[in-house]
Scaffold this motif. Structure first.
Motif, short mmCIF file in Angstrom:
data_model
loop_
_atom_site.label_atom_id
_atom_site.label_comp_id
_atom_site.label_asym_id
_atom_site.label_seq_id
_atom_site.Cartn_x
_atom_site.Cartn_y
_atom_site.Cartn_z
N UNK A 54 0.85 -1.22 -0.22
CA UNK A 54 0.11 -0.02 0.06
C UNK A 54 0.88 1.32 -0.02
N UNK A 55 1.94 1.31 0.81
CA UNK A 55 2.68 2.45 0.94
C UNK A 55 3.77 2.60 -0.29
N UNK A 56 4.16 1.47 -1.01
CA UNK A 56 5.17 1.78 -1.98
C UNK A 56 4.42 1.84 -3.18
N UNK B 6 3.19 5.99 -2.92
CA UNK B 6 4.45 6.32 -3.37
C UNK B 6 4.64 6.35 -4.84
N UNK B 7 4.36 5.17 -5.51
CA UNK B 7 4.69 4.98 -6.92
C UNK B 7 3.44 5.78 -7.85
N UNK B 8 2.00 5.12 -7.38
CA UNK B 8 0.81 5.70 -8.30
C UNK B 8 0.55 7.18 -7.93
N UNK C 212 5.83 11.21 2.30
CA UNK C 212 5.75 10.52 3.39
C UNK C 212 5.06 11.32 4.66
N UNK C 213 4.17 10.82 5.35
CA UNK C 213 3.83 11.54 6.44
C UNK C 213 2.32 12.01 6.35
N UNK D 132 -7.20 -2.79 5.91
CA UNK D 132 -6.30 -1.63 6.13
C UNK D 132 -7.03 -0.41 6.37
N UNK D 133 -6.39 0.40 7.01
CA UNK D 133 -6.94 1.78 7.63
C UNK D 133 -6.22 2.66 6.93
N UNK D 134 -6.68 3.65 6.30
CA UNK D 134 -5.99 4.79 5.62
C UNK D 134 -6.49 6.07 6.40
N UNK D 135 -5.58 6.71 7.05
CA UNK D 135 -5.95 8.05 7.80
C UNK D 135 -5.02 9.18 7.47
N UNK D 136 -5.27 10.27 7.19
CA UNK D 136 -4.51 11.29 6.45
C UNK D 136 -5.42 12.42 5.77
#
Length: 211
Positions: free
Chosen positions: A133-135, A139-141, A146-147, A158-162
């Protein structure tokens, strides 16, 4: 973004029989390999059909009937190494089969995939899923710094928070995370600064000037 394909989970060392393989030899292959069916191939490893335990039992029931010489289900329902796992699963469900011989571009047998193989994707660790998910997604798509987004994974959830600048980017992050192999659910806690999915309608007769 790459997701798991049939070639990632299929068995490559496939037991096979020929069209003229004797009944007892087929039974021996099934028992010795601990399998419930075996592809029938010709001299070029092209799949002619599949012989299952059910086919063999049917043959035993009709013993002595000259019309029951051939023991196989044909044509075989097949797939390819590049097929996505969900597509293979749908094919199995639609055709009511438990396994799919896997063919190369020339139609030759290169593997076999079973229902159990398709479930192996859900044995991926939470750490592997999070890394994808991160990479791959963030990041790629999406090229997210980061952060900005926190990714937590527990038992495949998966929990996405931001917060991202656009709603379309936040929605895409959630959608793509759900496509990562092994993910069973995505919890969306994402926020955004601008809703760029809303189309602004101009009043009738209003013309937008062109620079």
């Amino acid at each position: 973004m790459r997701t798991w394909q049939v070639g990632d989970v299929m068995t490559r060392d496939v037991a096979t029989v020929g069209a003229e393989t004797p009944y007892r030899d087929i039974v021996d292959v099934l028992i010795r390999r601990g399998i419930s069916a075996v592809p029938v191939v010709d001299g070029f490893r092209r799949v002619l059909g599949v012989v299952s335990e059910a086919d063999l039992l049917h043959k035993a029931e009709r013993a002595g009937n000259p019309d029951e010489r051939r023991v196989l289900t044909a044509p075989a329902v097949t797939t390819y190494p590049e097929s996505p796992l969900p597509a293979a699963a749908r094919l199995m469900d639609r055709e009511v089969v438990k396994r799919l011989p896997v063919l190369d571009d020339l139609g030759r047998l290169v593997g076999i995939v079973t229902r159990g193989d398709l479930l192996r994707v859900h044995l991926r660790s939470d750490a592997e899923i999070r890394a994808d998910v991160v990479q791959e997604v963030l990041r790629r798509v999406l090229a997210v710094r980061d952060g900005l987004v926190t990714v937590r994974v527990r038992d495949g959830e998966v929990t996405l928070d931001g917060r991202l600048d656009r709603r379309s980017a936040a929605d895409l992050a959630v959608r793509l995370a759900g496509q990562v192999s092994g993910v069973v659910r995505v919890v969306d806690l994402m926020g955004y600064d601008v809703d760029d999915t809303v189309l602004v309608e101009l009043p009738p007769g209003r013309v937008t000037p062109v620079a």
